[in-house]
Design a protein around this motif. Sequence first.
Motif, mmCIF file in Angstrom:
data_model
loop_
_atom_site.group_PDB
_atom_site.id
_atom_site.type_symbol
_atom_site.label_atom_id
_atom_site.label_comp_id
_atom_site.label_asym_id
_atom_site.label_seq_id
_atom_site.Cartn_x
_atom_site.Cartn_y
_atom_site.Cartn_z
ATOM 1 N N ARG A 40 -1.627 -6.028 -6.454
ATOM 2 C CA ARG A 40 -0.507 -5.287 -5.879
ATOM 3 C C ARG A 40 -0.736 -3.780 -5.953
ATOM 4 N NH1 ARG A 40 4.730 -6.865 -8.741
ATOM 5 N NH2 ARG A 40 5.556 -5.472 -7.163
ATOM 6 N N LYS A 59 -2.349 -0.957 -4.842
ATOM 7 C CA LYS A 59 -3.202 -0.376 -3.811
ATOM 8 C C LYS A 59 -2.580 0.945 -3.394
ATOM 9 C CE LYS A 59 -4.701 -4.605 -1.484
ATOM 10 N NZ LYS A 59 -3.631 -5.560 -1.802
ATOM 11 N N ALA A 60 -3.413 1.948 -3.162
ATOM 12 C CA ALA A 60 -2.883 3.240 -2.733
ATOM 13 C C ALA A 60 -3.922 3.932 -1.867
ATOM 14 C CB ALA A 60 -2.529 4.114 -3.913
ATOM 15 N N ARG A 61 -3.409 4.832 -1.020
ATOM 16 C CA ARG A 61 -4.264 5.601 -0.122
ATOM 17 C C ARG A 61 -3.874 7.066 -0.224
ATOM 18 N NH1 ARG A 61 -3.541 7.543 4.998
ATOM 19 N NH2 ARG A 61 -1.736 6.343 5.661
ATOM 20 N N GLN A 62 -4.883 7.915 -0.087
ATOM 21 C CA GLN A 62 -4.646 9.358 -0.062
ATOM 22 C C GLN A 62 -5.321 9.937 1.168
ATOM 23 O OE1 GLN A 62 -5.634 11.438 -3.645
ATOM 24 N NE2 GLN A 62 -6.033 13.332 -2.562
ATOM 25 N N MET A 120 0.846 -1.184 0.000
ATOM 26 C CA MET A 120 0.000 0.000 0.000
ATOM 27 C C MET A 120 0.883 1.236 0.000
ATOM 28 S SD MET A 120 -3.255 1.407 0.872
ATOM 29 C CE MET A 120 -4.055 0.025 1.549
ATOM 30 N N LYS A 121 0.698 2.056 -1.022
ATOM 31 C CA LYS A 121 1.432 3.307 -1.118
ATOM 32 C C LYS A 121 0.538 4.436 -0.629
ATOM 33 C CE LYS A 121 4.827 2.004 -4.145
ATOM 34 N NZ LYS A 121 6.164 1.781 -3.786
ATOM 35 N N VAL A 122 1.150 5.431 -0.025
ATOM 36 C CA VAL A 122 0.444 6.648 0.356
ATOM 37 C C VAL A 122 0.886 7.733 -0.606
ATOM 38 C CG1 VAL A 122 0.020 8.308 2.189
ATOM 39 C CG2 VAL A 122 0.389 5.920 2.751
ATOM 40 N N ARG A 123 -0.072 8.261 -1.356
ATOM 41 C CA ARG A 123 0.257 9.184 -2.438
ATOM 42 C C ARG A 123 -0.492 10.494 -2.247
ATOM 43 N NH1 ARG A 123 1.938 6.504 -7.693
ATOM 44 N NH2 ARG A 123 1.391 8.593 -8.334
ATOM 45 N N TYR A 138 -9.115 5.498 -1.243
ATOM 46 C CA TYR A 138 -8.275 4.358 -1.594
ATOM 47 C C TYR A 138 -8.471 4.022 -3.065
ATOM 48 C CZ TYR A 138 -7.896 3.415 3.419
ATOM 49 O OH TYR A 138 -7.657 3.513 4.756
#
Length: 40
Positions: free
Chosen positions: A34, A36-39, A1-4, A26
Motif C-alpha cells: 500500500r 506507494k508514492a510519486r514525486q 499512490m500518493k503524490v508528495r 517513485y
Amino acid sequence: MKVRNSLRALKNKPGSQVVRRRGRTYVINKKNPRLKARQG
C-alpha cells in the motif's frame, strides 16, 4: 499512490526502495504494497 513533495519520510520505512522512471521519482515497497508514492 500518493503524490508528495518530499519522499524522505517514506524511504526510511522498512522494505521501501526509491525508483526513477520516466523522469519521476517513485517509492515502492514490497513488504507493504500500500505504500506507494510519486514525486514530480
